[in-house]
Design a protein around this motif. Structure first.
Motif, mmCIF file in Angstrom:
data_model
loop_
_atom_site.group_PDB
_atom_site.id
_atom_site.type_symbol
_atom_site.label_atom_id
_atom_site.label_comp_id
_atom_site.label_asym_id
_atom_site.label_seq_id
_atom_site.Cartn_x
_atom_site.Cartn_y
_atom_site.Cartn_z
ATOM 1 N N SER A 165 -36.644 -33.370 -4.046
ATOM 2 C CA SER A 165 -36.004 -34.174 -5.095
ATOM 3 C C SER A 165 -36.629 -33.930 -6.459
ATOM 4 O O SER A 165 -36.016 -34.254 -7.481
ATOM 5 C CB SER A 165 -36.100 -35.668 -4.758
ATOM 6 N N ASN A 166 -37.841 -33.393 -6.495
ATOM 7 C CA ASN A 166 -38.546 -33.166 -7.757
ATOM 8 C C ASN A 166 -39.076 -31.736 -7.800
ATOM 9 O O ASN A 166 -39.468 -31.180 -6.773
ATOM 10 C CB ASN A 166 -39.728 -34.122 -7.902
ATOM 11 N N ILE A 167 -39.095 -31.161 -8.996
ATOM 12 C CA ILE A 167 -39.663 -29.827 -9.191
ATOM 13 C C ILE A 167 -40.621 -29.860 -10.367
ATOM 14 O O ILE A 167 -40.324 -30.435 -11.421
ATOM 15 C CB ILE A 167 -38.574 -28.767 -9.440
ATOM 16 N N VAL A 168 -41.783 -29.241 -10.184
ATOM 17 C CA VAL A 168 -42.726 -29.081 -11.281
ATOM 18 C C VAL A 168 -42.997 -27.586 -11.469
ATOM 19 O O VAL A 168 -43.259 -26.871 -10.515
ATOM 20 C CB VAL A 168 -44.047 -29.844 -11.034
ATOM 21 N N PHE A 169 -42.892 -27.144 -12.701
ATOM 22 C CA PHE A 169 -43.234 -25.758 -13.037
ATOM 23 C C PHE A 169 -44.716 -25.739 -13.386
ATOM 24 O O PHE A 169 -45.119 -25.741 -14.536
ATOM 25 C CB PHE A 169 -42.380 -25.269 -14.206
ATOM 26 N N MET A 170 -45.532 -25.754 -12.321
ATOM 27 C CA MET A 170 -46.981 -25.806 -12.477
ATOM 28 C C MET A 170 -47.667 -24.791 -11.582
ATOM 29 O O MET A 170 -48.865 -24.892 -11.313
ATOM 30 C CB MET A 170 -47.503 -27.211 -12.160
ATOM 31 N N GLY A 171 -46.917 -23.831 -11.074
ATOM 32 C CA GLY A 171 -47.502 -22.797 -10.236
ATOM 33 C C GLY A 171 -48.025 -21.656 -11.089
ATOM 34 O O GLY A 171 -48.507 -21.852 -12.202
ATOM 35 N N MET A 172 -47.903 -20.449 -10.591
ATOM 36 C CA MET A 172 -48.406 -19.279 -11.298
ATOM 37 C C MET A 172 -47.564 -19.002 -12.542
ATOM 38 O O MET A 172 -46.345 -19.029 -12.503
ATOM 39 C CB MET A 172 -48.372 -18.062 -10.371
ATOM 40 N N GLY A 173 -48.247 -18.732 -13.649
ATOM 41 C CA GLY A 173 -47.548 -18.305 -14.850
ATOM 42 C C GLY A 173 -47.320 -19.399 -15.872
ATOM 43 O O GLY A 173 -47.437 -20.595 -15.591
#
Length: 376
Positions: A165-173
């Motif tokens: 239900s939620n996405i965070v752009f906090m991975g690689m890059g």
């Protein structure tokens, strides 16, 4: 930002831009594009469009000859004691990335509020060129950027495990250094006709790429922005975040204020606590002064040990964390101490890095991993 040009032979069906271009070139009506994605989303676990009914033969032929349902594949998964699941994903050129599924339970049985949710942390690049001195991902350097399809494929892979239900752009890059592909992926993920994720359930984290912050505000005013600040003054920030030389703190904070005026959103401030580097009373009070006029929540992130000999920072003491939080309270700045997820599978803050030199099906891959999101 420049990176190594990747040689890709396969096209992902989730690269809508490529589908649009091919259909336009072959004079296929655009209405068939929306029909395609509505079908794919409704039948995502079929992993095929072969059974789509009443679809033009010419369009179907183009899809079959030019696209794959997924160009990436999951090589393996690890589950932590707290339920956090880390997926190792191999891209078509042999590069590897990681994505992490985290579970949060905010239910209050007495009040009947809250929910149990699954949050997906996605990568947008292979490695990162921001080279933050505390972050394992930065030790990789930048190997390349993901396509819009590869970003969406991470979500598709995760759906095999959980209802995200939620996405965070906090991975690689750094998402704002691959903005066009991130933007295209976000459009698909939040479009009410397709995956229909709520904009308020999307968070993009940036070190502070000033030229792109207001562009993000224009394109996605209802999505959340998290700023990886990590220091309350320019000199200290340059010391631990090399790119701060190009993105000076005064200009960055002015841009953040403009962003807030435009969107009316509160800002998430990510502040990684490094023992005796940026976690003393002096830095806490400087941070209070810096943020006192900004509507924000500060996520205090105790630094995690990383399997990298070049990183010599130490984790903060518990009493220093509590003191830092109390000082921010004096400035009426709300803060949280990040709920760490997946430590036992190297799934916590600042630890995402895949050793690209050890790729291959029959080779042991060393993985150290990622940045998760605090409870909102």
């Amino acid at each position: 930002m420049s990176s190594r040009k990747r040689k890709l032979e396969q096209n992902s069906i989730w690269d809508r831009t490529k589908v649009e271009n091919l259909f336009s070139k072959n004079e296929i009506k655009s209405i068939h594009i929306d029909k395609l994605y509505k079908y794919l989303v409704r039948n995502v676990k079929q992993k095929s469009w072969a059974n789509m009914k009443d679809y033009p033969k010419a369009a179907m032929k183009l899809l079959n000859e030019n696209f794959e349902f997924c160009t990436s594949k999951v090589l393996g998964a690890q589950e932590a004691e707290d339920g956090t699941t880390k997926l190792l994903v191999e891209l078509q050129d042999g590069s590897q990335i990681e994505e992490v599924i985290m579970y949060y339970d905010t239910r209050n049985n007495e009040k009947g509020t809250g929910r149990r949710r699954a949050t997906l942390c996605v990568s947008c690049q292979i490695g990162c060129q921001m080279a933050c001195t505390f972050c394992a991902t930065g030790t990789m350097g930048l190997k390349g950027s993901l396509t819009e399809g590869e970003i969406i494929e991470q979500f598709v892979h995760a759906l095999d495990i959980a209802d995200i239900s939620n996405i965070v752009f906090m991975g690689m890059g750094e998402p704002l250094n691959n903005y066009n592909n991130v933007k295209a992926a976000l459009k698909m993920l939040t479009d009410s006709r397709f995956f229909a994720l709520q904009n308020s359930h999307i968070t993009l984290s940036t070190v502070g790429v000033i030229p792109r912050i207001m562009t993000f505000a224009e394109d996605f005013p209802k999505c959340n922005l998290a700023l990886s600040l990590h220091a309350p003054n320019q000199e200290l920030r340059k010391r631990i975040i090399p790119t701060a030389k190009g993105y000076k703190l005064d200009k960055l904070m002015n841009t953040i204020k403009q962003y807030q005026e435009k969107t009316k959103n509160a800002i998430f401030i990510e502040y990684l606590l490094l023992h005796k580097i940026n976690d003393t009373e002096k830095e806490a009070r400087e941070l209070g002064e810096l943020l006192k006029d900004i509507k924000c929540t500060v996520n205090l992130i105790p630094w995690n040990s990383i399997e990298s000999p070049s990183i010599n920072y130490k984790s903060p003491l518990h009493e220093d964390i509590i003191k830092f939080k109390e000082i921010l309270k004096e400035y009426d700045i709300p803060s949280t101490i990040r709920q760490s997820k997946g430590n036992d599978i190297a799934g916590a803050c600042g630890q995402l890095v895949v050793d690209q030199s050890k790729q291959g099906k029959n080779k042991k891959i060393k993985i150290v991993d990622i940045e998760d999101l605090s409870k909102k």
